[in-house]
Design a protein around this motif. Structure first.
Motif, PDB file in Angstrom:
ATOM      1  N   GLY A  81       0.775  -1.232   0.000  1.00 51.30           N
ATOM      2  CA  GLY A  81       0.000   0.000   0.000  1.00 51.30           C
ATOM      3  C   GLY A  81       0.805   1.280   0.000  1.00 51.30           C
ATOM      4  O   GLY A  81       0.233   2.372   0.128  1.00 51.30           O
ATOM      5  N   LEU A  82       2.127   1.207  -0.156  1.00 50.87           N
ATOM      6  CA  LEU A  82       2.939   2.414  -0.199  1.00 50.87           C
ATOM      7  C   LEU A  82       2.916   3.035  -1.598  1.00 50.87           C
ATOM      8  O   LEU A  82       2.740   2.320  -2.593  1.00 50.87           O
ATOM      9  N   LYS A  83       3.093   4.332  -1.660  1.00 47.27           N
ATOM     10  CA  LYS A  83       3.331   4.997  -2.945  1.00 47.27           C
ATOM     11  C   LYS A  83       4.796   4.766  -3.290  1.00 47.27           C
ATOM     12  O   LYS A  83       5.689   5.066  -2.489  1.00 47.27           O
ATOM     13  N   VAL A  84       5.036   4.218  -4.469  1.00 44.54           N
ATOM     14  CA  VAL A  84       6.398   3.804  -4.825  1.00 44.54           C
ATOM     15  C   VAL A  84       6.881   4.580  -6.038  1.00 44.54           C
ATOM     16  O   VAL A  84       6.228   4.612  -7.100  1.00 44.54           O
ATOM     17  N   GLN A  85       8.025   5.214  -5.884  1.00 39.61           N
ATOM     18  CA  GLN A  85       8.736   5.832  -7.003  1.00 39.61           C
ATOM     19  C   GLN A  85       9.931   4.940  -7.329  1.00 39.61           C
ATOM     20  O   GLN A  85      10.826   4.776  -6.500  1.00 39.61           O
ATOM     21  N   ARG A  86       9.918   4.327  -8.512  1.00 39.73           N
ATOM     22  CA  ARG A  86      11.017   3.450  -8.926  1.00 39.73           C
ATOM     23  C   ARG A  86      11.847   4.166  -9.976  1.00 39.73           C
ATOM     24  O   ARG A  86      11.319   4.603 -10.993  1.00 39.73           O
ATOM     25  N   ILE A  87      13.138   4.276  -9.723  1.00 39.77           N
ATOM     26  CA  ILE A  87      14.048   4.967 -10.634  1.00 39.77           C
ATOM     27  C   ILE A  87      15.112   3.983 -11.083  1.00 39.77           C
ATOM     28  O   ILE A  87      15.813   3.396 -10.254  1.00 39.77           O
ATOM     29  N   SER A  88      15.225   3.789 -12.375  1.00 42.24           N
ATOM     30  CA  SER A  88      16.205   2.852 -12.909  1.00 42.24           C
ATOM     31  C   SER A  88      17.331   3.613 -13.606  1.00 42.24           C
ATOM     32  O   SER A  88      17.093   4.561 -14.351  1.00 42.24           O
ATOM     33  N   LEU A  89      18.555   3.188 -13.342  1.00 42.22           N
ATOM     34  CA  LEU A  89      19.722   3.803 -13.988  1.00 42.22           C
ATOM     35  C   LEU A  89      19.970   3.215 -15.369  1.00 42.22           C
ATOM     36  O   LEU A  89      20.877   3.667 -16.073  1.00 42.22           O
ATOM     37  N   LYS A  90      19.176   2.204 -15.760  1.00 42.61           N
ATOM     38  CA  LYS A  90      19.329   1.597 -17.070  1.00 42.61           C
ATOM     39  C   LYS A  90      17.937   1.293 -17.614  1.00 42.61           C
ATOM     40  O   LYS A  90      17.054   0.862 -16.853  1.00 42.61           O
ATOM     41  N   PRO A  91      17.697   1.501 -18.889  1.00 44.38           N
ATOM     42  CA  PRO A  91      16.376   1.161 -19.445  1.00 44.38           C
ATOM     43  C   PRO A  91      16.004  -0.279 -19.121  1.00 44.38           C
ATOM     44  O   PRO A  91      16.834  -1.189 -19.256  1.00 44.38           O
TER      45      PRO A  91
END
Length: 497
Positions: A81-91
Motif C-alpha cells: 500500500g505504499l506509494k512507490v517511485q522506482r528509478i532505474s539507472l538503465k532502461p
C-alpha cells in the motif's frame, strides 16, 4: 581466565567469497531468482521494522542483481500500500537475466518506473539504495555518481541493500562517492568492508540476513576475518578464585613519560591498575613521580635517568608497556632499548613505534603487541597513510607478517591481526578522537596480558573493552569532551560482568 574461541563470533568475508557462496547455494538447488526474492523480502522486512509509519518510498535500481533486489522490494512496497517511485539507472528492456525478471515482476505489480535524469524529483519519505553491489572495483562516475550525490543531498533516511553504493566491500574505502545510509541490510555473508575504514560513516546500522545460507558449512571458504562481540566478555572474565592474591594477577611495568610528556605514562599505568593487574610499576622521568603518587598511589613509580637505571626493571615484571610519552630523543631510545632486551612480553605504542621504525626496522618478535594508528602504521610499513587507509585489512596483515606478534591497527573499525587471524572491532565512537586514548589502551593490554598470558586473546579483549568503555562513557555524558581518563572506570565495570 578461560581460553577464548571464535565459535561465537560472526565471520566476515570478502566480496568474491560471498559471490562463491551465492553460486554454490544456487548450484545446490535454490533458484537464483528465488534467492533474489528472498533477499528483497528480507530487505523489505528491515525497511518496515525501521520505518513503520512510512507511506511512500523512492527505490533507486542499478543494472545488476543489486538493482534486481530493488525492483522486487518496490513490488513488495506497492503490494503493502505504499506509494512507490522506482528509478532505474538503465532502461528496463536492456536489463538481463534475474535483474530483468525482477523488473518485470515490479511492472506487473503496477509499479511505475522513471529512467534516471539529473533533474528528477524524489518523492519518497525513505530512499532505498539498490544501485551498486559488492562487485564495484573502480571509482564511481557518470550518472551513478550524480545519482548518489542526489540521494545524499535529499536529507531523507536511506536503506542500502547489501552495501552502500560506492563503498568497497573488501576494504571499507569510499570509491569516489558513497551513499550515506541510515541502515544497511546485507545478505548471505557479512562483508569485512562494512566494518572498518570509511564504512562506519556510511553504513548506519548493519542488519545481517543470512537468507538460510550456512556460510561456515563451506569449509573450503574460510572467513577473511571475525567480528568481535561483547559476548566474549562473560566468557573471558569469569569470577576469580576466592584464594587469589596479587602475585597471581600479574605485574605490569609501564616505561614512558620523558621530561614534559608524563601524562601518557600515567594514563597507561592507571588503566593497567583498573583492568585488574596485581601490581603496576612505572619507570618515568623524575619530574613525574609526584604526579604519579598523587594520581594513583597504588602504582610503584621509579625515577629513571636513562637506560642503565631502567635495565633491571623489565625482568622483574610479567609484561612491559613501552612508548606512552616516551619521546624520540636519547632518553626514549635508551628506555626502549632496555625494554627490547628483556625476555618478557611487550606492548609497544606511540613514540615506541616511531623509534622502532627508525632504529630497529628489521626486528621481529612473536611476544609483543604493536598498537599503531594509521600514521605509525605507515612508518612501520614504509608507505603513505593513504596506502594504509585504502586497504586497512591488508595493512594490518602486512604489519603482522613483517613485525610478528599481534598488531592492532587503530581507527574506526580497529583491526587485530595475529597468528589466529584477523579480528574487527565494530565498537567505539568519534568521542575517542582525543589525546591519550591509545595510552589507555596500551595500559589495558598490559594488564590483560599480565593476567592471561595469551597475548593474542588479550589483544582481542583489550581492543573490545577499550571501545565498549568509550561507548558507555559517551552514552552517559556525550561524545564531545570524552577524555581518555574517563575510560578506566567504565572498563572496570565491563570486566566484572
Amino acid at each position: 581466565m578461560s581460553r577464548l574461541s571464535t565459535s561465537t563470533l560472526r565471520p566476515l568475508y570478502k566480496a568474491a567469497q560471498v559471490r562463491e557462496l551465492d553460486r554454490r547455494t544456487i548450484e545446490g538447488g535454490i533458484d537464483g531468482f528465488a534467492l533474489m526474492q528472498r533477499a528483497a523480502s528480507s530487505a523489505w522486512h528491515s525497511f518496515r521494522s525501521r520505518w513503520p509509519q512510512a507511506r511512500s518510498v523512492t527505490v533507486f535500481c542499478g543494472s545488476g542483481n543489486n538493482g534486481g533486489d530493488g525492483h522486487v522490494l518496490a513490488a513488495l512496497a506497492m503490494q503493502s500500500g505504499l506509494k512507490v517511485q522506482r528509478i532505474s539507472l538503465k532502461p528496463l528492456e536492456e536489463l538481463k537475466d534475474d535483474a530483468f525478471r525482477a523488473a518485470q515482476l515490479a511492472s506487473q505489480a503496477g509499479v511505475g518506473c522513471e529512467e534516471w535524469h539529473p533533474s528528477i524529483v524524489l518523492t519518497g519519505e525513505v530512499i532505498v539504495d539498490a544501485l551498486l553491489g559488492t562487485g564495484l572495483n573502480g571509482e564511481v562516475s557518470g550518472r551513478y555518481r550524480r545519482a548518489i550525490e542526489l540521494i545524499n543531498s535529499a536529507s531523507r533516511p536511506i536503506l542500502s541493500i547489501d552495501i552502500p553504493s560506492g563503498l568497497a566491500a573488501d576494504t571499507g574505502a569510499v570509491l569516489g562517492v558513497a551513499v550515506e545510509a541510515a541502515c544497511t541490510v546485507t545478505f548471505i555473508g557479512d562483508k569485512i568492508g562494512l566494518h572498518t575504514g570509511d564504512a562506519p560513516a556510511y553504513t548506519g546500522e548493519i542488519d545481517f540476513r543470512p537468507l538460510s545460507v550456512k556460510a561456515q558449512a563451506f569449509f573450503d571458504i574460510p572467513p577473511t576475518a571475525w567480528r568481535l562481540d561483547d559476548a566474549l566478555l562473560s566468557e573471558a572474565f569469569t569470577p576469580r578464585s576466592r584464594t587469589s592474591h596479587k602475585g597471581r594477577m600479574g605485574h605490569v611495568l609501564v616505561m614512558g613519560g620523558a621530561s614534559g610528556f608524563g601524562g601518557a605514562a600515567l594514563l597507561a599505568s592507571q588503566a593497567a591498575a583498573r583492568l585488574g593487574a596485581g601490581k603496576v610499576s612505572l619507570a618515568t622521568s623524575a619530574e613525574h613521580i609526584t604526579a604519579s603518587l598523587v594520581r594513583c598511589p597504588e602504582v610503584m613509580a621509579h625515577a629513571v635517568r636513562g637506560g642503565a637505571e631502567a635495565s633491571e626493571l623489565p625482568e622483574q615484571s610479567d609484561v612491559v608497556v613501552v612508548g606512552p610519552g616516551l619521546g624520540q630523543a636519547a632518553w626514549g631510545q635508551a628506555i626502549l632499548q632496555s625494554a627490547l632486551q628483556a625476555s618478557v612480553p611487550l606492548v609497544v605504542d606511540a613514540d615506541g613505534l616511531t623509534l622502532l621504525a627508525r632504529h630497529w626496522p628489521d626486528l621481529r618478535r612473536d611476544d609483543w603487541v604493536l598498537t599503531p594508528h594509521p600514521g605509525e602504521a605507515a612508518r612501520l610499513l614504509g608507505c603513505s597513510v593513504e596506502d594504509v587507509q585504502s586497504d586497512r585489512p591488508a595493512a594490518a596483515q602486512a604489519l603482522q607478517r613483517a613485525w610478528g606478534g599481534v598488531v592492532i591497527l587503530k581507527g574506526a573499525g580497529s583491526l587485530v591481526a595475529g597468528p589466529g587471524g584477523l579480528m574487527v572491532c565494530p565498537y567505539g565512537n568519534p568521542g575517542m578522537a582525543s589525546g591519550g586514548m591509545g595510552d589507555a589502551l596500551s595500559g589495558m593490554l598490559g594488564a590483560l596480558i599480565a593476567q592471561r598470558g595469551d597475548i593474542e586473546a588479550s589483544a582481542w579483549l583489550g581492543t573490545l573493552v577499550h571501545a565498549l568503555a568509550a561507548d558507555r562513557a559517551a552514552a552517559a555524558f556525550g561524545e564531545r569532551g570524552l577524555l581518555a581518563s574517563d575510560l578506566a572506570s567504565y572498563a572496570r565495570e565491563l570486566i566484572n560482568p
